[in-house]
Design a protein around this motif. Structure first.
Motif, PDB file in Angstrom:
ATOM      1  N   LEU A   1     -41.299 -13.593   8.915  1.00  0.00           N
ATOM      2  CA  LEU A   1     -41.191 -12.162   8.659  1.00  0.00           C
ATOM      3  C   LEU A   1     -42.039 -11.358   9.640  1.00  0.00           C
ATOM      4  O   LEU A   1     -41.581 -10.378  10.234  1.00  0.00           O
ATOM      5  CB  LEU A   1     -41.623 -11.869   7.219  1.00  0.00           C
ATOM      6  CG  LEU A   1     -41.707 -10.404   6.801  1.00  0.00           C
ATOM      7  CD1 LEU A   1     -40.344  -9.744   6.880  1.00  0.00           C
ATOM      8  CD2 LEU A   1     -42.273 -10.287   5.383  1.00  0.00           C
TER       9      LEU A   1
ATOM     10  N   ILE B   1     -34.070 -15.952   7.482  1.00  0.00           N
ATOM     11  CA  ILE B   1     -34.242 -14.646   6.862  1.00  0.00           C
ATOM     12  C   ILE B   1     -32.953 -14.295   6.118  1.00  0.00           C
ATOM     13  O   ILE B   1     -31.860 -14.332   6.687  1.00  0.00           O
ATOM     14  CB  ILE B   1     -34.542 -13.548   7.904  1.00  0.00           C
ATOM     15  CG1 ILE B   1     -35.846 -13.856   8.650  1.00  0.00           C
ATOM     16  CG2 ILE B   1     -34.631 -12.179   7.229  1.00  0.00           C
ATOM     17  CD1 ILE B   1     -36.184 -12.841   9.731  1.00  0.00           C
TER      18      ILE B   1
ATOM     19  N   MET C   1     -37.833  -4.221   5.832  1.00  0.00           N
ATOM     20  CA  MET C   1     -38.131  -4.426   7.239  1.00  0.00           C
ATOM     21  C   MET C   1     -38.112  -3.105   7.997  1.00  0.00           C
ATOM     22  O   MET C   1     -38.983  -2.861   8.854  1.00  0.00           O
ATOM     23  CB  MET C   1     -37.120  -5.399   7.864  1.00  0.00           C
ATOM     24  CG  MET C   1     -37.353  -5.675   9.344  1.00  0.00           C
ATOM     25  SD  MET C   1     -38.915  -6.548   9.691  1.00  0.00           S
ATOM     26  CE  MET C   1     -38.426  -8.254   9.301  1.00  0.00           C
TER      27      MET C   1
END
Length: 306
Positions: free
Chosen positions: A43, A213, A223
């Motif tokens: 991430l 992801i 995000m």
């Protein structure tokens, strides 16, 4: 027209410090939102690369200046690894391992307190009785909160230890950046720092994670917030504050981050501070405020005649 423009600029400068604190606080809850869909280092490496690309475009459009030497660029990169890879990596990893977002914010929120004492010791500055009181209150408050949460089965010792590593990272990184990166342009500096931070997080992701992801709607939103609002927006806001001479207000308001993050976590995730933890939160906030708040005259403000 000129008076209206000056008035708008003054209003923006007044609102910017508080806005920065709110944005900074939101990072903890949006980290919790994103982590179910990607592992920590995957991430973060993705976030850093996207933010680097956006800041590069901004730097090229505004023709921002780049470091004059490789040594200066290296100092900026080291600060970036400490402030982004170590700090954010620690916060995200702690939350991934069960530590509540509000507790993570509280632990790293004593960073101004820790930096003040480290600077005082190494720069031979006198530490006042008020600062000692703040130190005792702040540390005692964190211990009380952590102990209370662990007793209730909320979080793990490993998560707490990782959050402490994040605290050390941002504390050392802050002192390092002040010492070696004082002339850094925040736009090009961000490009270097995000690139540097992406390297260790990317390596760790490659060797320890699946690097998968799950791009759900919630993940995309989280995000986008982490990159655009925080990595780009908060940096731009900080640049505005420094240019307007109000950067010191951000530091003086930093003690508001833990309660602000905790309020957001309560609204979004129903994270609640029970009596003992709430007392610890108040102790910590007061401790950081005692050490970090400056008299109003330090901001160049004068009382107006009634």
């Amino acid at each position: 027209m000129s008076q209206q423009t000056n008035g708008s600029s003054s209003l923006l400068a007044s609102l910017a410090p508080g806005s920065f604190v709110i944005l900074w606080s939101s990072g903890f809850v949006f980290a919790k939102m994103a982590l179910p869909y990607a592992e920590t280092m995957t991430l973060l490496a993705t976030r850093f690369l996207i933010a680097m690309a956006l800041m590069l475009v901004i730097s090229l459009i505004w023709k921002a200046r780049w470091p004059k030497s490789m040594t200066q660029a290296l100092h900026i990169a080291i600060a970036g690894i400490l402030l982004h890879a170590t700090y954010l990596g620690g916060v995200f990893a702690a939350i991934e391992r069960g530590l509540e977002a509000g507790v993570a914010a509280l632990i790293v929120g004593i960073q101004p307190l820790l930096v003040a004492f480290v600077a005082g010791i190494f720069l031979k500055e006198k530490i006042t009785a008020k600062q000692w009181t703040g130190l005792v209150l702040g540390v005692s408050g964190v211990i009380l909160v952590v102990w209370s949460k662990l007793e209730d089965g909320l979080g793990t010792e490993l998560g707490v230890a990782i959050a402490v590593i994040a605290l050390i990272g941002i504390s050392i990184g802050t002192v390092y950046q002040k010492r070696f990166c004082g002339e850094m342009d925040l736009r090009t500096g961000a490009v270097i720092q995000y690139t540097a931070a992406a390297i260790p997080t990317g390596i760790l992701a490659y060797f320890t994670e699946t690097m998968i992801i799950n791009w759900t709607g919630e993940m995309i939103f989280a995000m986008a917030w982490l990159v655009i609002v925080l990595s780009v927006g908060a940096i731009s806001l900080l640049y505005l504050l420094i240019r307007k001479g109000a950067a010191s207000k951000v530091s003086s308001l930093f003690f508001l981050v833990p309660p602000t993050a905790s309020l957001m976590a309560w609204i979004l995730y129903d994270e609640v501070f029970q009596s003992a933890a709430l007392i610890g939160m108040i102790m910590t906030v007061l401790g950081v405020a005692l050490v970090n708040l400056k008299p109003i005259k330090r901001f160049g403000l004068r009382s107006r005649p009634g």
